[in-house]
Design a protein around this motif. Structure first.
Motif, PDB file in Angstrom:
ATOM      1  N   THR A 138       0.839  -1.210   0.000  1.00 52.93           N
ATOM      2  CA  THR A 138       0.000   0.000   0.000  1.00 52.93           C
ATOM      3  C   THR A 138       0.866   1.249   0.000  1.00 52.93           C
ATOM      4  N   GLN A 176      -7.838  -0.191  -0.178  1.00 54.71           N
ATOM      5  CA  GLN A 176      -7.959  -1.487   0.493  1.00 54.71           C
ATOM      6  C   GLN A 176      -9.160  -1.485   1.436  1.00 54.71           C
ATOM      7  N   ASP A 215      -6.032  -1.513  -4.977  1.00 54.85           N
ATOM      8  CA  ASP A 215      -5.463  -2.004  -3.727  1.00 54.85           C
ATOM      9  C   ASP A 215      -6.386  -3.049  -3.118  1.00 54.85           C
ATOM     10  N   GLU A 216      -6.010  -4.320  -3.287  1.00 56.15           N
ATOM     11  CA  GLU A 216      -6.772  -5.453  -2.758  1.00 56.15           C
ATOM     12  C   GLU A 216      -8.274  -5.328  -3.016  1.00 56.15           C
TER      13      GLU A 216
HETATM   14 MG    MG Z   1      -2.082  -2.801   2.255  1.00 55.64          MG
END
Ligand code: MG
Ligand code: ADP
Lengths: 249, 454, 324
Positions: A47, A89, A175-176
């Motif tokens: 991240t 995320q 992000d994820e």
């Molecule tokens: Mg992360």
């Protein structure tokens, strides 16, 4: 290696928070239209690497080139204006607003109309098309008038991407996207990401190595902020070091 | 959004604090009175303290309508205590004097301004237009008084009286045709006298500490000008100005000590008063440097709440002296003390006196107040013996009084009050100058203190 | 669904028409005093709306808005009572000082959020208050500035009332357009997530400066209307409590709406001026009402009413099935 400049070039970037080195000398060359995954255990610095690319943190050392220009010191909104999109995320949505309002805010973000204050916002024409196509792509068209806080987690994850898409980015950092989803939902999310336009350059963080490797052409593996491997999915699968890192986590 | 909620929670706390701060000082009052003539006044014990014209042998006169008086004072907020004194003074006058005058009945209504000019302006409209007030009595703060005077300036059907608000210019450079300060005073009127008295005591140099706002500038200027023109010196660098509401005056007090003046003129208000005396005595200066206090700083309203050893013997000047040994003063003091168990402050004496002026004016006009200009002329012709002593109005509508040099003395019952040690008779707002001479100079400010030596 | 919205719209339209009708007829219905109070409430409502543009729509609670309206009022007052300039110059200077104050304060505050924003705006209000007390040659210090007559054509109280009504309604409409505009939508985004807004490409700092100045503009208008209503300006118009009142009126009526602050202002004016005739402890009463609203009706009176409305509508639509 092509002669053209990469659309995104992370050049030996290090990010330190006080004593913690979150990203340690990472280099990444992303060609236009390619799909990358950044994988690695929790706390690996994935991240933070995104934040360094987007401008949310400044690299302590190193440079970030976007679209051929040095953007190491540029603010996130400047980079976004140039065509960088990013998802989070942990969802960063406008919770109290409806899906349509969320999308409208995103759709006008890179147009001059975002500062228009003397005429009402009308959802029609290009803005309507953009919203509709992004919602269709993420299969949440039915939720158009729902207030975000009333949507399911899975739908919120989809909206997270839809919002980023509505700005018509050229480079998208995910992000994820599957964070917190069930196994079934993860498959759906994987299909959604797969179906995104091919001319969109994507860098994806994914904790789940299997999903990540199915989606991309190239993979960067981080551990403790350092690059421990880079290659195509097959190379990564067979890399013993990577296996060790994943087994231990 | 979570942040917003947190902010609102904070605001809720803030609101509660605000509302706690603005709690009425007079908690045992129930509602705002609408007193009518039916409250028959107790006949006994009242003094008809008129010296002037109206020996009521005139034929009874009849009014179609009651004579109505609107009173505006801050009854909530930071000034509630003083405002309540003012309200009590006015009410007690009418509780002790007949509200039937000849064939006319007198009515009054007291309204709360909370010390806010916006509120006061709305209430005065209500009092004038709805209630039908002939006379407005108010307020305590200079700015509210100015706002009210301005609002009523072109209303020929109302007289405005300001027994407390003392901004110099209201009877000097900014005159309103229907405005009078009957029962009131101008700020510098009493400190002029203190400047002369200080010089007479043999003081040759003085420093000062005054609150840094208009009232402080005027009080300080009055002292400085007369003291320096008499021959004393005040170094402008030794005039300290503390912000309104300061409550740590320690550094100012050390500075004053360093100046080594013969005397220090002090004008503090609100919470700064007790803080000043606390510091002054903590630094051991009480018996070192004489203090000369401006009228409000030495008022019983303040000194009764300060430890006796810090203020006993305090010298101040004022048009009010509750310890003045004269029947017209002591009868009022006793009435007020009996009703409220407080020794009256000048706020109370002021509204009582304003009521007395109204009472005598009604008598002199035979109850016919329809011509307000004539009414005001009549009021200006009165010579009354008031709790302040002899009082009459100058051409500008400001009273000419005896001004007292006062000393804070502890009474036999343990309470402190101000007794008179010297009287300057017949002092008008311009003394010792003539009006023409005086009005050539600007109103006192931080930059203009009338200092003869600079 | 569609019918529910249209019923609601219809009810709102009827209410607006009634409100406007009373507004137009007011000088013929009420005595001068009440008309004065309505003028005051309208101006207070506009001021509270300007606060709510920041607090309700962007989530930036300001405690310094009276500094801006006060700067405008002092600009007018100075030109009128000290310079003796004509009305165009008075109003021009009032607009200028108000807008200049918004620009300066906006530049100071645009990088902060939450409690920091509150603190900075609070300090800004204190600066104006401090100046109003210090610059006595300009402001008349505590005594304030008197001698600020209204322009002759609108001098009678009822004509001035109509002027106030027209200006406030116009500003209200403008505000209505602004909050529904593309920029208005982006303000709501800013309230919900500044991080996201920046990542979408919004220059949130510029956004905040712009909205701060817009809010400052409406506060400036309110300040100018007020100074001519009272013919007077003094430091008590720029104290913290004056700024806080705007916030409280918005909270009372309902933040994030335009009608809420207006309703809040009418309630406060009524308590201050009418209830206080009968109730001595009216400031306490005011405090209590606020606490109750903050605790039990987070979204203010407007929010509470619309909640009740929505619940009733739901019950109606559920009725056929509820016969189990
Ligand atoms: Mg992360
Ligand atoms: N703002 C910050 N301040 C201090 N340390 C941070 C900060 N952000 C991240 N870190 C630390 O940097 C490391 C990498 O974090 P992160 O990039 O979020 O990892 P990942 O996304 O790979 O799970 C972690 O050890 C984390 O605690």
């Amino acid at each position: 290696m092509t002669s053209a400049l990469p659309i995104l070039h992370v050049d030996d970037v290090t990010v330190r928070f006080g004593g913690v080195t979150a990203v340690d000398g990472v280099t990444l060359r992303v060609e236009r239209g390619s799909r990358w995954a950044v994988i690695g255990p929790n706390g690996a610095g994935k991240t933070t690497l995104f934040k360094a690319i987007s401008g949310e943190v400044r690299p302590t050392i190193g440079r970030v080139h976007l679209f051929g220009a040095d953007t190491s010191r540029a603010h996130p909104n400047r980079k976004a204006q140039r065509g960088l999109g990013r998802t989070y995320q942990v969802s960063e949505l406008f919770q109290a607003l409806t899906v349509e309002e969320n999308m409208a805010i995103a759709a006008q973000a890179r147009t001059p109309s975002r500062f228009h204050s003397w005429r009402p916002l009308r959802i029609r024409g290009w803005i309507d098309e953009r919203i509709t196509s992004a919602l269709d792509q993420l299969q949440i068209s039915d939720e158009r008038f729902t207030v975000v806080s009333e949507m399911s987690h899975g739908q919120q994850r989809s909206l997270e991407i839809a919002i980023a898409l509505a700005t018509k980015p050229e480079v998208l950092l995910l992000d994820e996207p599957a964070a917190g989803l069930s196994a079934a939902e993860r498959r759906i999310m994987k299909d959604l990401v797969e179906s995104l336009p091919r001319d969109l350059t994507i860098v994806l963080i994914e904790h789940d190595m299997e999903i990540a490797l199915e989606l991309v052409d190239r993979v960067l593996v981080l551990d403790n902020g350092k690059m421990i491997a880079e290659g195509n999915p097959d190379e990564i699968r067979s890399n013993q070091h990577v296996q060790d890192v994943y087994l231990k986590s | 959004m979570r942040n917003a909620k947190r902010i609102f929670a904070w605001l809720a706390v803030f609101v509660m604090l605000l509302s706690a701060c603005t709690d009425p000082g007079a908690s045992d009052d129930t509602t705002t009175e609408t007193t009518t003539s039916t409250t028959a006044a107790p006949a006994g014990g009242t003094t008809d303290s008129t010296t002037g014209s109206s020996d009521t042998t005139v034929a009874p006169f009849v009014c179609d309508e009651p004579i109505r008086i609107g009173v505006l004072q801050p009854l909530t907020g930071g000034l509630a205590a003083s405002g309540t004194d003012a309200k009590d003074g006015f009410e007690l006058y009418w509780a002790n004097h007949p509200m039937e005058i000849g064939g006319c009945t007198v009515e009054f209504r007291v309204e709360d301004t909370a010390g806010n000019p916006d509120t006061a302006l709305q209430k005065v409209d209500e009092l004038v237009d709805n209630y039908g007030a002939d006379i407005i009595v108010g307020e305590l703060l200079a700015n509210v008084t100015a706002a009210l005077a301005e609002r009523l300036a072109d209303n020929p059907d109302v007289i405005m009286m300001s027994p407390i608000g003392s901004a110099d210019d209201l009877t000097q450079r900014t005159l309103y045709p229907n405005f009078t300060r009957a029962g009131g005073w101008t700020s510098s009127q009493t400190s002029h006298v203190l400047g002369q008295w200080a010089f007479d005591q043999g003081y040759t140099s003085a420093a000062s500490i005054c609150t840094d706002y208009a009232f402080g500038w005027e009080m300080c200027g009055g002292f400085t000008q007369v003291f320096t023109e008499a021959g004393g010196t005040v170094d402008p660098n030794e005039q300290l100005w503390n912000p309104l509401g300061s409550t740590d005056l320690g550094t100012y007090v050390t500075q004053l000590d360093g100046f080594k003046p013969d005397a220090v003129f002090v004008l503090e208000v609100g919470a700064s008063v007790s803080d000043f005396f606390q510091n002054w005595s903590d630094f051991g200066l009480k018996d070192e440097i004489p203090i000369l206090a401006g009228e409000t700083t030495g008022d019983v309203a303040y000194i009764r709440n300060i430890p006796v050893d810090q203020v006993e013997g305090l010298i101040s000047s004022g048009h009010w002296a509750e310890g003045r040994d004269a029947p017209e003063t002591q009868e009022f003091v006793q009435v007020f003390d009996a009703a409220t168990t407080r020794l009256p402050s000048y706020y109370a004496a002021a509204t009582w006196t304003a009521a007395q002026y109204i009472d005598e004016t009604i008598r002199a006009m035979n109850g016919d107040l329809s011509d307000k200009a004539a009414t005001l002329e009549t009021m200006k012709g009165l010579e009354l013996l008031t709790p302040f002593g002899p009082s009459r109005l100058d051409d500008y509508g400001n009273p000419i009084y005896d001004i007292y040099i006062r000393k804070a003395v502890v009474r036999d019952d343990g309470r402190i009050w101000n007794e008179v040690i010297e009287t300057f008779e017949n002092i008008d707002q311009f003394w010792p100058k003539t009006p023409e001479e005086y009005l050539k100079q600007p109103v006192y400010s931080r930059d203009f203190q009338g200092n003869a030596g600079s | 669904m569609i019918r529910r919205i249209s019923l609601k719209t219809r009810v709102l339209l009827v209410l607006a028409a009634i409100g406007l009708g009373i507004g137009i007829a007011a000088p013929y219905l009420f005595p001068k005093y009440i008309v004065g109070l309505i003028s005051l409430a309208l101006i207070g409502g506009l001021f509270a709306q300007s606060v709510d543009l920041l607090a309700g729509y962007v989530g930036l609670v300001t405690l310094g808005q009276a500094g801006i309206s006060g700067a405008a009022a002092y600009g007018v007052g100075y030109m009128a009572s000290k310079v003796g300039a004509g009305f165009p110059a008075q109003i021009a200077v009032g607009l200028l000082t108000g807008i200049l104050a918004s620009l300066l304060f906006g530049l100071m505050a645009m990088r902060s959020n939450d409690v920091y924003f509150i603190m900075i705006t609070l300090a800004q209000g204190m600066i104006v208050w401090g100046l109003s007390i210090r610059l006595y040659k300009v402001t008349g210090a505590e005594n304030g500035l008197t001698g600020i007559p209204r322009p002759e054509p609108v001098n009678p109280y009822w004509k001035y009332y109509y002027l106030v009504l027209v200006v406030v309604v116009l500003c209200w409409m403008l505000l209505g357009i602004i909050v529904k505009s593309p920029f208005g939508a982006s303000l709501k985004g800013l309230r919900e997530s500044e991080t996201r807004m920046r990542m979408l490409g919004y220059n949130t700092t510029a956004q905040k400066l712009y909205v701060f100045m817009l809010a400052g503009f409406f506060a400036t208008i309110a300040g100018i209307l007020l100074v001519y209503l009272n013919g007077f300006i003094s430091p008590s118009s720029v104290v913290l409590a004056a700024s806080a009142l705007g916030v409280l009126e918005a909270i009372l009526g309902g933040v994030g709406t335009l009608v809420g602050p207006m309703i809040g202002a009418f309630i406060i004016v009524a308590i201050q001026n009418i209830v206080s005739i009968y109730v001595d402890r009216w400031p306490t009463l005011m405090g209590l009402i606020f606490v109750v609203v903050v605790l039990f009706a987070r979204r203010g009176l407007v929010g509470a009413i619309s909640d009740v409305w929505n619940r009733r509508q739901q019950e109606v639509s559920l009725e056929p099935q509820s016969a189990q």
